[in-house]
Design a protein around this motif. Structure first.
Motif, PDB file in Angstrom:
ATOM      1  N   ASN A 102       1.368   1.774  -7.518  1.00 15.92           N
ATOM      2  CA  ASN A 102       0.623   0.331  -7.324  1.00 15.92           C
ATOM      3  C   ASN A 102       1.699  -0.704  -8.140  1.00 15.92           C
ATOM      4  O   ASN A 102       1.792  -0.053  -9.128  1.00 15.92           O
ATOM      5  N   CYS A 162      -8.659   3.862  -6.794  1.00 17.70           N
ATOM      6  CA  CYS A 162      -7.710   2.322  -6.649  1.00 17.70           C
ATOM      7  C   CYS A 162      -8.880   1.384  -5.983  1.00 17.70           C
ATOM      8  O   CYS A 162      -9.430   2.446  -5.148  1.00 17.70           O
ATOM      9  N   PHE A 174      -6.895  -0.951 -10.802  1.00 22.24           N
ATOM     10  CA  PHE A 174      -5.892  -2.984 -10.714  1.00 22.24           C
ATOM     11  C   PHE A 174      -5.911  -3.005 -12.336  1.00 22.24           C
ATOM     12  O   PHE A 174      -5.396  -3.621 -12.800  1.00 22.24           O
TER      13      PHE A 174
HETATM   14 MO   LIG Z   1      -5.472   0.038  -6.826  1.00 25.50          MO
END
Ligand SMILES: [Mo]
Ligand SMILES: Nc1nc2c(c(=O)[nH]1)N[C@H]1C(S)=C(S)[C@@H](COP(=O)(O)O)O[C@H]1N2
Length: 316
Positions: free
Chosen positions: A79, A136, A234
């Motif tokens: 990502n 994630c 993230f």
């Molecule tokens: Mo992620």
């Protein structure tokens, strides 16, 4: 750094595929988890290509027995929206990204604001190997052998002032080099993330400049990215150019984009579902069966104390 002969390599290393062994072929296998800073020059090239002497981890699993995710998956399923929203396309789109020259500005509420050159940072703070689970928020996970150093070492250099309560991190903003910043113009670029100061000072919180014994490739956030293993992926902001000590909690790109879905804390919590999917289980890349997600991603013993008396449903 201790050099070890192939005959002394731990039996765990036999898990490594031939390809992975070749990455370190003709090279020194890392016998110790701490690689001394003096061995860094020339070891961690900007592209990961000039790493003839790169060591490779001698371990095959994390402390819970989870096998390392193959190098190909760690560097091929990513990502990084600055390049592509397609996880399998990030590596090729980011392939030509030049992570040199590169500086990291560290400022805000500090005694000694400074701008560090990335190669000085790597020489100065060195490379420790840390095998961390990476979870994630989308529900998949990996086990990754990072190289890096605790963020608190760098923060000690600048001296946070008493007023500083949070740390804000910022990714490079350069649409010419990061085409996703043009293509996906709806996002509030640059990517920003934040930690509370005590989280930032926790020993597990890593600034990483490598993985699998090599320099970070662009798709993984070259030349320097954050890793906070008890939080959703993230939070692990890539290609950092700025670190600021601040008084108020930073507002991240994801908090701006979808405030009801992504909060400031983002601690891995199987008991709190994402509004659109459960978080009680995860797909470990390379495994057939889903596995249960652990509170704080399995790091509760080390970090739960940071959140005593906090309602983690409210502070998601
Ligand atoms: Mo992620
Ligand atoms: N600047 C930036 N950092 C980022 C992202 C991103 O899109 N841009 N994606 C995040 C997400 S959602 C995850 S899961 C991890 C993925 O890291 P990896 O590709 O190295 O596994 O990076 C995080 N850091």
């Amino acid at each position: 750094m201790s050099k070890i002969k192939p005959s002394e390599v731990t039996p765990e290393s036999v898990y490594l595929t031939r390809r992975q062994f070749l990455i370190g072929a003709g090279a020194v296998l890392a016998g110790a988890t701490v690689l001394s800073a003096c061995d860094q020059s020339g070891l961690l090239g900007p592209t990961g290509k000039k790493n003839a002497k790169a060591p490779i981890t001698g371990k095959s699993a994390d402390e819970l027995g989870g096998k390392l995710t193959p190098f190909e998956a760690v560097t091929g399923y990513n990502n990084f929206y600055e390049f592509s929203l397609d996880k399998e396309e990030v590596a090729s789109v980011a392939g030509d990204f030049k992570a040199r020259p590169w500086t990291i500005r560290v400022g805000g509420l500090v005694q000694r604001p400074r701008t560090f050159d990335i190669d000085d940072v790597i020489r100065r703070f060195g490379a420790e190997e840390r095998i961390y689970r990476h979870r994630c928020v989308e529900g998949w996970s990996m086990v990754i052998p990072w190289l890096g150093f605790s963020l608190r070492k760098l923060l000690a250099e600048v001296g946070p002032l008493a007023k500083a309560k949070y740390v804000q991190f910022t990714t490079l903003y350069d649409p010419e080099r990061m085409p996703g910043q043009k293509a996906y113009y709806g996002y509030p670029w640059p990517y920003v993330e934040g930690l509370r100061l005590d989280e930032a000072l926790h020993d597990l919180t890593l600034l990483s400049h490598g993985l699998y014994g090599r320099a970070l490739l662009p798709q993984n956030g070259a030349p320097l990215r954050l890793v906070v293993p008890w939080k959703y992926g993230f939070k692990a902001i890539k290609s950092i150019v700025g670190i600021d000590l601040v008084e108020k909690a930073p507002v991240s790109l994801w908090m701006k984009t979808a405030p009801g879905e992504y909060g400031f804390y983002a601690n891995v919590n199987p008991a709190v579902a994402h509004p659109r999917w459960p978080q009680s289980s995860e797909r470990r890349i390379g495994e057939a069966q889903r596995r249960r997600t652990l509170p704080f991603n399995g790091y509760a013993e080390q970090v739960a104390g940071l959140y005593r008396n906090m309602n983690l449903r409210k502070f998601y």
